[in-house]
Design an enzyme around this catalytic site. Structure first.
Site, mmCIF file in Angstrom:
data_model
loop_
_atom_site.group_PDB
_atom_site.id
_atom_site.type_symbol
_atom_site.label_atom_id
_atom_site.label_comp_id
_atom_site.label_asym_id
_atom_site.label_seq_id
_atom_site.Cartn_x
_atom_site.Cartn_y
_atom_site.Cartn_z
ATOM 1 N N ASN A 69 0.855 -1.193 0.000
ATOM 2 C CA ASN A 69 0.000 0.000 0.000
ATOM 3 C C ASN A 69 0.888 1.238 0.000
ATOM 4 O OD1 ASN A 69 -1.870 1.968 0.407
ATOM 5 N ND2 ASN A 69 -2.613 1.215 2.392
ATOM 6 N N LYS A 71 0.050 4.183 -0.505
ATOM 7 C CA LYS A 71 -0.705 5.336 0.006
ATOM 8 C C LYS A 71 -0.476 6.559 -0.878
ATOM 9 C CE LYS A 71 -0.320 3.503 4.614
ATOM 10 N NZ LYS A 71 -0.546 3.749 6.009
ATOM 11 N N HIS A 133 -9.960 0.751 4.453
ATOM 12 C CA HIS A 133 -8.712 1.055 5.169
ATOM 13 C C HIS A 133 -9.001 2.043 6.293
ATOM 14 C CE1 HIS A 133 -4.676 2.581 5.964
ATOM 15 N NE2 HIS A 133 -4.237 1.447 5.445
ATOM 16 N N GLU A 135 -7.599 4.612 7.257
ATOM 17 C CA GLU A 135 -7.515 6.040 6.921
ATOM 18 C C GLU A 135 -8.790 6.519 6.227
ATOM 19 O OE1 GLU A 135 -3.766 5.589 4.955
ATOM 20 O OE2 GLU A 135 -2.869 5.151 6.900
ATOM 21 N N GLU A 203 -6.200 -5.295 9.979
ATOM 22 C CA GLU A 203 -5.217 -4.248 10.265
ATOM 23 C C GLU A 203 -5.636 -3.507 11.535
ATOM 24 O OE1 GLU A 203 -2.913 -2.963 6.554
ATOM 25 O OE2 GLU A 203 -4.739 -1.784 6.574
ATOM 26 N N GLY A 209 1.307 2.081 10.679
ATOM 27 C CA GLY A 209 2.233 3.220 10.589
ATOM 28 C C GLY A 209 2.834 3.648 11.914
ATOM 29 N N SER A 249 2.534 -2.278 10.468
ATOM 30 C CA SER A 249 3.959 -2.255 10.827
ATOM 31 C C SER A 249 4.683 -3.561 10.520
ATOM 32 C CB SER A 249 4.133 -1.858 12.307
ATOM 33 O OG SER A 249 3.670 -0.538 12.503
HETATM 34 C C1 PEP Z 1 -1.331 0.138 5.828
HETATM 35 O O1 PEP Z 1 -1.429 1.339 5.692
HETATM 36 O O2 PEP Z 1 -2.156 -0.608 5.288
HETATM 37 C C2 PEP Z 1 -0.226 -0.389 6.627
HETATM 38 C C3 PEP Z 1 -0.293 -1.632 7.009
HETATM 39 O O3 PEP Z 1 0.778 0.485 6.929
HETATM 40 P P1 PEP Z 1 2.159 0.134 7.701
HETATM 41 O O4 PEP Z 1 2.686 -1.160 7.133
HETATM 42 O O5 PEP Z 1 3.054 1.281 7.412
HETATM 43 O O6 PEP Z 1 1.827 0.007 9.156
#
Ligand code: PEP
Length: 293
Positions: A69, A71, A133, A135, A203, A209, A249
């Site tokens: 992703n 983003k 997601h 966000e 997630e 993040g 992460s």
């Molecule tokens: C994400 O935004 O879907 C995600 C998993 O981000 P990160 O791996 O940076 O935590």
């Protein structure tokens, strides 16, 4: 969020035996003529030359799946380098790999103002979208029903859905993790005609993040609960076939231990997907699911 799929023949088709090669933002399979896309998973790891390999720890039957992703990150320069790194990285062939670039980098044509339609995504060859997601839920304010509706529409147009779910930290601390995830799952279930082209991404919002990854046990606990939910509320077949991937992460250092968990069928990766070699390490963590017989 749109995704460029590395799969050539549909969202659910396997990319086994494809040499990873990204052209622009798409991974190409030079020989699309594989007849093993419906092979049972235990056959996927066999090879006439190598010793027999078997699945070490896998509750589901779907092929390992890793999504990157990107983003809203990247410039022409950094994305050109990332693509070149991905093209030169050695990746296991029995993994479905997809990446989600920002809209303006999806194709050469100019920028889009605001949203993008499924029809436009299809038009330029996208095979997957990321929906739900955190966000979009917590920054933009999309609710369960709206996300379910979007998922239903994407599927109706033949675009596969990476359906995100996950709890906030305060929800986990209040003991509501399962309730939150089940409500989010129910909204998808109420809106989709079939689970054939859905990958579920668990997630936890507190892990996205932040550098705070869920422990393998924490992730497995939710993944097995999600699979049970599918079994009890959809069907045993869907529970076994649907890939449940973990995001939050994930990096080159923690992916192997996570991948060993029985109900973790791959990853959705944010920050680490912007580094080609590290993303390749995550793709290759599929090997920790296998063991020489
Ligand atoms: C994400 O935004 O879907 C995600 C998993 O981000 P990160 O791996 O940076 O935590």
């Amino acid at each position: 969020m749109s995704m460029i799929s590395t799969s050539l023949s549909g969202p659910k088709s396997a990319t086994s035996y494809c040499a990873p090669e990204f052209s622009g933002l798409r991974r190409l399979c030079p020989n699309n003529n594989t007849n093993n896309s419906h092979s049972p998973s235990f056959l996927r790891f066999t090879s006439p030359r190598k010793p027999l390999r078997r699945v070490l720890a896998m509750a589901g039957t779907g092929q390992f799946f890793v999504g990157g992703n990107w983003k809203c990150n990247g410039t022409k320069e950094s994305i050109t380098k990332l693509i070149s790194d991905l093209n030169s990285a050695k990746m296991e062939s029995d993994v479905d790999v997809v990446v989600a670039p920002p809209f303006i980098y999806i194709d050469q044509g100019g920028a889009f103002t605001g949203e993008i339609s499924v029809e436009q995504l299809k038009d330029i060859g996208c095979k997957w979208v990321i929906l739900g997601h955190s966000e979009r839920r917590h920054v933009i304010g999309e609710d369960n029903q709206f996300i379910g509706k979007k998922a239903g529409y994407a599927l109706s147009q033949g675009v596969g859905v990476i359906a995100c779910i996950g709890e906030l930290l305060e929800e986990r601390e209040a003991g509501k993790t399962f309730d939150v995830c089940y409500q989010q799952l129910k909204a998808y279930a109420d809106a989709v005609p079939s689970w054939d082209n859905i990958v579920i991404a668990y997630e936890p919002v507190w892990a996205i993040g932040t550098g705070v990854v869920a422990t393998p046990a924490q992730a497995q606990e939710v993944h097995v609960a999600v699979r049970d939910w599918l079994k009890n509320n959809v069907s045993a077949e869907v529970a076994s076939k649907t890939r449940i991937i973990y995001g939050g992460s994930v990096n080159g250092g923690n992916c192997a231990e996570l991948a060993k968990q029985k109900d973790i069928d791959g990853f959705l990766v944010g920050g680490a997907s912007l580094k080609g070699p590290e993303f390749a390490t995550i793709v290759n963590s599929v090997t920790s699911k296998k063991v020489a017989a």
